[in-house]
Design a protein around this motif. Structure first.
Motif, mmCIF file in Angstrom:
data_model
loop_
_atom_site.group_PDB
_atom_site.id
_atom_site.type_symbol
_atom_site.label_atom_id
_atom_site.label_comp_id
_atom_site.label_asym_id
_atom_site.label_seq_id
_atom_site.Cartn_x
_atom_site.Cartn_y
_atom_site.Cartn_z
ATOM 1 N N GLY A 77 26.060 0.101 51.609
ATOM 2 C CA GLY A 77 27.270 -0.305 51.004
ATOM 3 C C GLY A 77 26.496 -0.497 49.395
ATOM 4 N N ALA A 78 25.781 -1.320 49.064
ATOM 5 C CA ALA A 78 26.311 -1.611 47.749
ATOM 6 C C ALA A 78 24.996 0.149 47.366
ATOM 7 C CB ALA A 78 24.906 -2.470 47.327
ATOM 8 N N MET A 79 24.448 0.897 48.191
ATOM 9 C CA MET A 79 24.190 1.990 47.168
ATOM 10 C C MET A 79 25.392 2.806 47.418
ATOM 11 S SD MET A 79 21.194 4.427 48.853
ATOM 12 C CE MET A 79 20.845 6.170 48.653
ATOM 13 N N ALA A 80 25.784 3.022 47.727
ATOM 14 C CA ALA A 80 27.062 4.151 48.627
ATOM 15 C C ALA A 80 28.354 3.726 47.263
ATOM 16 C CB ALA A 80 28.308 3.605 49.334
ATOM 17 N N HIS A 81 28.453 2.283 46.534
ATOM 18 C CA HIS A 81 29.204 1.799 45.303
ATOM 19 C C HIS A 81 28.663 2.461 45.123
ATOM 20 C CE1 HIS A 81 32.445 -0.507 43.816
ATOM 21 N NE2 HIS A 81 31.312 -1.155 43.463
#
Length: 549
Positions: A77-81
Motif C-alpha cells: 500500500g505504501a509503495m502504490a501510494h
C-alpha cells in the motif's frame, strides 16, 4: 534460496528496481519516441519509483517506532501510494496504476507467509487490466501490451511465487522486443517501447527480490540491442534509433494530484479528453493522479478545480507543438517553483516551466533537475521563489551544469519576486545581462505574505494567539491582526511608506472573493500614484502574497 512475497520482499523489490532503473534510465530516455519524443521516460520512471521507495521506507520506520512489523498489505500500500503521489509523466502515471492494481489483489490475500503464486498471477492480471482502464485511448505496442504479456506469462507458469515472477518477466521481455512491429513510430525509429522497457526492469527486480539472486543479464532491453521487427518496416530498411518521428501534438504536459469523487472524475475525463491527448487518470478512494497533454494548460487546471481540489500541479512546456526525437533546443528558458496552480498557469503562459509545490512537500533536487531537462534549453534561469529551497535549487543547478546546461540561480525568495524577475526576462539579451536584469528586478521587489497562526508563539511583533492573522514582511512577522483585510492594509501601508510604483497581490485558494477588489481600492485611495495588479494564485499556505516594486 527463494524468499516469500512479503513486506521484506517488497522493500527489497523497491531497492533493486530503483538500482535497475538508475542504471538503465539514460538508455530508456534515449529510446523514448512515444507518446512524446521528449527523452524523459527513464527519468520519469526512476523518479516515480524513488517516491514509492521513500514511502515504503517510511512505512517500515513507522512500524519500527511502534514496535511492530509491517505486513505485505502495509508495504505494498505504501509503495502504490508513494508512486501515485510522485508519478512523473505518462509512463510514471501508468506505473502507479500497475502497482495499485497489484496491491488490490495482494493486500486482500496477505497471510502469515505472504502471498502465494496464485495471488501473484491474479495481481499481475489485475494490474494490466487497471492500467488499460486508466488510459483513455489505449494503444498496442506500448507498456500496456507488455503488462498484458507479463500477466499471461504468469498465468502459464507453474511452481512457487518466484517462478511466476520469472515467467512474467520473460514473457514481458519477449513482448517488448515485438513492440517495433506493433507501433509504427517505434518501427520507424528502430527502438522498443521505452515504458515497456522500464516495466521489464521492474519485473526483473521483482524476480531478483524473490530469488535472492541478482540476474547477470541486463534488466532491460537496451536501445542498441538487435531488435526483431516486421519485414519491410522502416527499421528493417535501415532506420536507426536517431531517426525522429514526424508526430505533432499539444504544447503542454499537465500533471496534478486531485482530491475528488468518482463521479466528478468521470466528468473530468470527458472534459480533458476533449482538450488534448495522452490522457491517463489513475488512483481511487478520493485521490487521483491526472496526466494529459494539451495546448491550453489553464483549461486543464480549471477542469481539475471544477472536479475537486488539484494540487502538486506540474506544467511542462514541450517547446512548441512539434514533438521530435531530439527536441529542438531553445536558447534560454525559465524554470520556476511556485506554490499554487494559478501561479503555475501564469508562469506557463509566459513560457516558463512551472514546478508546483504543496505545503510541507517541497520539491527534491531531482524534480528540479528534471524540470530543467524538460525545458530543452542550453541556458536556464532557475527561480526557487522560497529561501528554504536555496540549497535544493543550488544542488539541482550544479547537477544540470554537469550535463552541459548553463544554469543561473536567480535568488528569488517569494513568488512575487519570481513574477517580477520573469517580467523582465529577455532571451534576446546576453546570458549575463539577463541574469543581472532578473536578479535586479527580484531584489527591487519587497515581498510579504499573510498567514494564520496555528498556535500561540513569540514573534518579532509580539505574542500571537492561534487564529491570529500574521503579516510577514521580507520573511519576518511585522503585524499581528484579527482580520485578514485590515491586516493586509496595515502591511501595505508599511511597505509603501518607503515608496513604490506597483503592488502585486496574489490571492490564495482560501482568500475571500472580494479581498482583491477591496485591497486594490484601498491602494488607489490611499496611495494615488501606485498601480495594483491582482492574480488568483491558488496557493494554500498563505491567503495573500504581496509584492511592492
Amino acid at each position: 534460496m527463494p524468499y516469500p512475497l512479503d513486506a521484506a520482499a517488497v522493500r527489497a523489490w523497491c531497492g533493486l528496481a530503483l538500482e535497475a532503473l538508475g542504471r538503465e534510465r539514460a538508455r530508456i530516455d534515449a529510446i523514448n519516441v512515444y507518446p512524446v519524443a521528449d527523452g524523459d521516460t527513464g527519468t520519469n520512471l526512476y523518479l516515480t519509483l524513488e517516491s514509492a521507495a521513500r514511502a515504503v521506507e517510511a512505512a517500515f520506520d513507522g512500524h519500527a517506532a511502534a514496535g511492530t512489523a509491517p505486513r505485505l498489505a502495509d508495504a505494498l500500500g505504501a509503495m502504490a501510494h508513494g508512486a501515485l503521489i510522485g508519478a512523473r509523466g505518462n509512463s510514471g502515471t501508468i506505473l502507479a496504476q500497475l502497482l495499485r492494481g497489484m496491491t488490490e489483489v495482494l493486500a486482500a490475500t496477505d497471510g502469515p507467509g505472504g502471498a502465494d503464486a496464485d495471488a501473484l498471477r491474479r495481481a499481475l492480471r489485475r494490474a494490466a487490466e487497471s492500467a488499460y482502464a486508466a488510459v483513455e485511448h489505449p494503444v498496442e505496442g506500448t507498456v500496456l501490451t507488455v503488462a498484458t504479456a507479463a500477466a499471461a506469462g504468469a498465468e502459464r507458469a507453474r511452481g512457487e511465487v518466484v517462478e511466476v515472477a520469472r515467467a512474467a518477466c520473460a514473457q514481458a521481455r519477449t513482448a517488448l522486443r515485438a513492440t517495433p512491429g506493433q507501433l509504427a513510430v517505434l518501427g520507424r525509429a528502430g527502438v522498443v517501447d521505452a515504458g515497456g522497457c522500464g516495466l521489464v526492469a521492474l519485473l526483473g527486480a521483482l524476480a531478483d527480490a524473490l530469488s535472492g539472486e541478482v540476474s547477470a543479464a541486463p534488466v532491460a532491453v537496451r536501445a542498441d540491442a538487435p531488435l526483431p521487427v516486421a519485414a519491410g518496416s522502416a527499421a528493417a530498411a535501415g532506420c536507426g534509433a536517431g531517426d525522429p518521428p514526424d508526430a505533432e501534438g499539444p504544447a503542454f504536459e499537465v500533471i496534478y494530484l486531485l482530491e475528488a469523487g468518482d463521479a466528478a472524475v468521470a466528468r473530468l475525463r470527458t472534459r480533458l479528453d476533449g482538450l488534448g491527448d495522452s490522457l491517463v487518470v489513475v488512483g481511487g478512494d478520493g485521490l487521483w493522479n491526472v496526466h494529459v497533454h494539451v495546448d491550453d494548460a489553464g483549461a486543464a487546471v480549471e477542469a481539475g478545480i471544477e472536479a475537486g481540489r488539484p494540487y502538486r500541479i506540474r506544467i511542462t512546456h514541450f517547446g512548441g507543438t512539434a514533438r521530435m526525437k531530439e527536441p529542438e533546443m531553445a536558447a534560454r528558458a525559465v524554470v520556476a517553483v511556485v506554490p499554487g496552480d494559478g501561479l503555475a498557469g501564469l508562469c506557463a503562459g509566459a513560457g516558463a516551466t512551472a514546478v508546483t509545490t504543496r505545503p510541507g512537500e517541497p520539491p527534491a533536487s531531482g524534480e528540479l533537475v528534471q524540470a530543467i531537462r524538460q525545458a530543452h534549453a542550453r541556458e536556464v534561469m532557475l527561480l526557487p521563489n522560497d529561501p528554504g529551497l536555496r540549497h535544493t535549487a543550488a544542488a539541482a543547478a550544479e547537477e544540470a551544469r554537469t550535463e552541459g546546461v548553463r544554469v543561473a540561480l536567480i535568488p528569488t525568495r517569494s513568488a512575487v519576486q519570481g513574477l517580477a524577475a520573469l517580467a523582465v526576462h529577455e532571451p534576446a539579451r546576453s546570458f549575463d545581462e539577463d541574469v543581472v536584469a532578473m536578479t535586479s528586478a527580484a531584489g527591487a521587489t519587497r515581498y510579504a505574505e499573510l498567514a494564520v497562526a496555528e498556535r500561540q508563539s513569540w514573534t518579532m511583533a509580539g505574542i500571537c494567539q492561534a487564529g491570529d492573522v500574521l503579516g510577514l514582511i521580507d520573511g519576518d512577522v511585522a503585524v499581528i491582526g484579527a482580520d485578514l483585510a485590515r491586516t493586509a492594509m496595515t502591511v501595505l501601508d508599511r511597505m509603501l511608506s518607503a515608496g513604490g510604483e506597483l503592488v502585486t497581490l496574489v490571492l490564495g485558494a482560501d482568500a475571500p472573493a472580494a479581498l482583491g477588489r477591496r485591497l486594490e481600492r484601498y491602494v488607489r485611495e490611499r496611495h494615488l500614484a501606485v498601480d495594483t495588479v491582482v492574480y488568483e494564485g491558488g496557493q494554500h499556505a498563505a491567503p495573500l502574497l504581496i509584492g511592492v516594486e
